[in-house]
Design a protein around this motif. Sequence first.
Motif, mmCIF file in Angstrom:
data_model
loop_
_atom_site.group_PDB
_atom_site.id
_atom_site.type_symbol
_atom_site.label_atom_id
_atom_site.label_comp_id
_atom_site.label_asym_id
_atom_site.label_seq_id
_atom_site.Cartn_x
_atom_site.Cartn_y
_atom_site.Cartn_z
ATOM 1 N N VAL A 69 0.846 -1.205 0.000
ATOM 2 C CA VAL A 69 0.000 0.000 0.000
ATOM 3 C C VAL A 69 0.876 1.249 0.000
ATOM 4 C CG1 VAL A 69 -1.719 1.309 1.305
ATOM 5 C CG2 VAL A 69 -1.940 -1.161 1.100
ATOM 6 N N LEU A 74 -0.922 4.435 -1.934
ATOM 7 C CA LEU A 74 -2.344 4.421 -1.594
ATOM 8 C C LEU A 74 -2.599 4.515 -0.084
ATOM 9 C CD1 LEU A 74 -3.732 1.739 -4.088
ATOM 10 C CD2 LEU A 74 -3.677 4.233 -4.335
ATOM 11 N N SER A 75 -1.602 4.907 0.680
ATOM 12 C CA SER A 75 -1.757 4.992 2.141
ATOM 13 C C SER A 75 -2.894 5.916 2.551
ATOM 14 C CB SER A 75 -0.460 5.459 2.795
ATOM 15 O OG SER A 75 0.556 4.505 2.595
ATOM 16 N N HIS A 76 -3.133 6.957 1.751
ATOM 17 C CA HIS A 76 -4.194 7.925 2.081
ATOM 18 C C HIS A 76 -5.597 7.307 1.995
ATOM 19 C CE1 HIS A 76 -3.940 8.040 -2.298
ATOM 20 N NE2 HIS A 76 -5.173 8.538 -2.302
ATOM 21 N N LEU A 77 -5.716 6.131 1.363
ATOM 22 C CA LEU A 77 -7.015 5.468 1.233
ATOM 23 C C LEU A 77 -7.339 4.525 2.396
ATOM 24 C CD1 LEU A 77 -7.032 4.468 -2.554
ATOM 25 C CD2 LEU A 77 -8.128 6.454 -1.474
ATOM 26 N N VAL A 78 -6.355 4.228 3.238
ATOM 27 C CA VAL A 78 -6.557 3.262 4.321
ATOM 28 C C VAL A 78 -7.522 3.831 5.359
ATOM 29 C CG1 VAL A 78 -5.457 1.919 6.155
ATOM 30 C CG2 VAL A 78 -4.280 2.238 3.964
ATOM 31 N N ARG A 79 -8.558 3.057 5.640
ATOM 32 C CA ARG A 79 -9.575 3.423 6.629
ATOM 33 C C ARG A 79 -9.531 2.431 7.776
ATOM 34 N NH1 ARG A 79 -9.005 7.538 4.416
ATOM 35 N NH2 ARG A 79 -10.274 8.310 2.720
ATOM 36 N N GLU A 98 -8.473 -1.002 5.931
ATOM 37 C CA GLU A 98 -8.965 -1.517 4.661
ATOM 38 C C GLU A 98 -9.009 -0.386 3.651
ATOM 39 O OE1 GLU A 98 -12.718 -3.263 5.703
ATOM 40 O OE2 GLU A 98 -13.774 -1.360 5.619
ATOM 41 N N ILE A 99 -8.918 -0.756 2.375
ATOM 42 C CA ILE A 99 -9.012 0.230 1.306
ATOM 43 C C ILE A 99 -9.984 -0.274 0.242
ATOM 44 C CG2 ILE A 99 -6.675 1.135 1.648
ATOM 45 C CD1 ILE A 99 -5.826 -0.362 -0.875
ATOM 46 N N THR A 101 -10.358 0.592 -3.806
ATOM 47 C CA THR A 101 -9.676 1.310 -4.877
ATOM 48 C C THR A 101 -10.038 0.717 -6.229
ATOM 49 O OG1 THR A 101 -7.519 2.131 -5.645
ATOM 50 C CG2 THR A 101 -7.585 -0.117 -4.779
ATOM 51 N N LYS A 113 -12.196 -4.109 -2.773
ATOM 52 C CA LYS A 113 -11.922 -3.847 -1.363
ATOM 53 C C LYS A 113 -10.812 -4.787 -0.905
ATOM 54 C CE LYS A 113 -14.305 -3.851 3.100
ATOM 55 N NZ LYS A 113 -15.629 -4.042 3.745
ATOM 56 N N VAL A 116 -5.998 -4.542 4.727
ATOM 57 C CA VAL A 116 -4.569 -4.232 4.815
ATOM 58 C C VAL A 116 -3.995 -4.928 6.044
ATOM 59 C CG1 VAL A 116 -2.840 -2.406 4.963
ATOM 60 C CG2 VAL A 116 -4.999 -1.990 3.739
#
Length: 144
Positions: A69, A74-79, A98-99, A101, A113, A116
């Motif tokens: 990630v 894509l770290s900014h997408l991790v929730r 989780e992401i 994308t 989905k 992570v």
Amino acid sequence: MRGQSVYQSDDNPAEAQAEGDDYEEEQFENVLWLYDWSVGLQLGGQNAKDVKFEIDTGASCNIIHVSTVKNIGLSHLVRNTSVKINGVHGVAQKAVGEIVTKCYYKGRTYDCKFVVLHGRKELNLLGRSDSERLGLIARVGFVH
């Protein structure tokens, strides 16, 4: 073993296959796993990055390693998530997050989905549902 072969890392795989089934009974120190069920997908938006995934028909979700990630930006997408993953050994591991994308495969776009995880081995898995949705596997109801 999901269609995988196991070889001692100091042996020649071609010679090992010729020796027959007894080869897999040797001790499993320093083994090399050879995956033949993998797929390259592109993840992200406009600047999508290539990521290799192992197809895992036994997995009920997609897994992406936290370092993957980070490496593909894509770290900014991790929730946050409260998900815990139970692997084949039954040990629960709490997800980092989780992401969701864009996933590009053979000219088509999918929303995928991924849970992570942080683990010792950088492993990315494409689970049963998305493997089927992307046309990588097919469920067979009966055999003639």
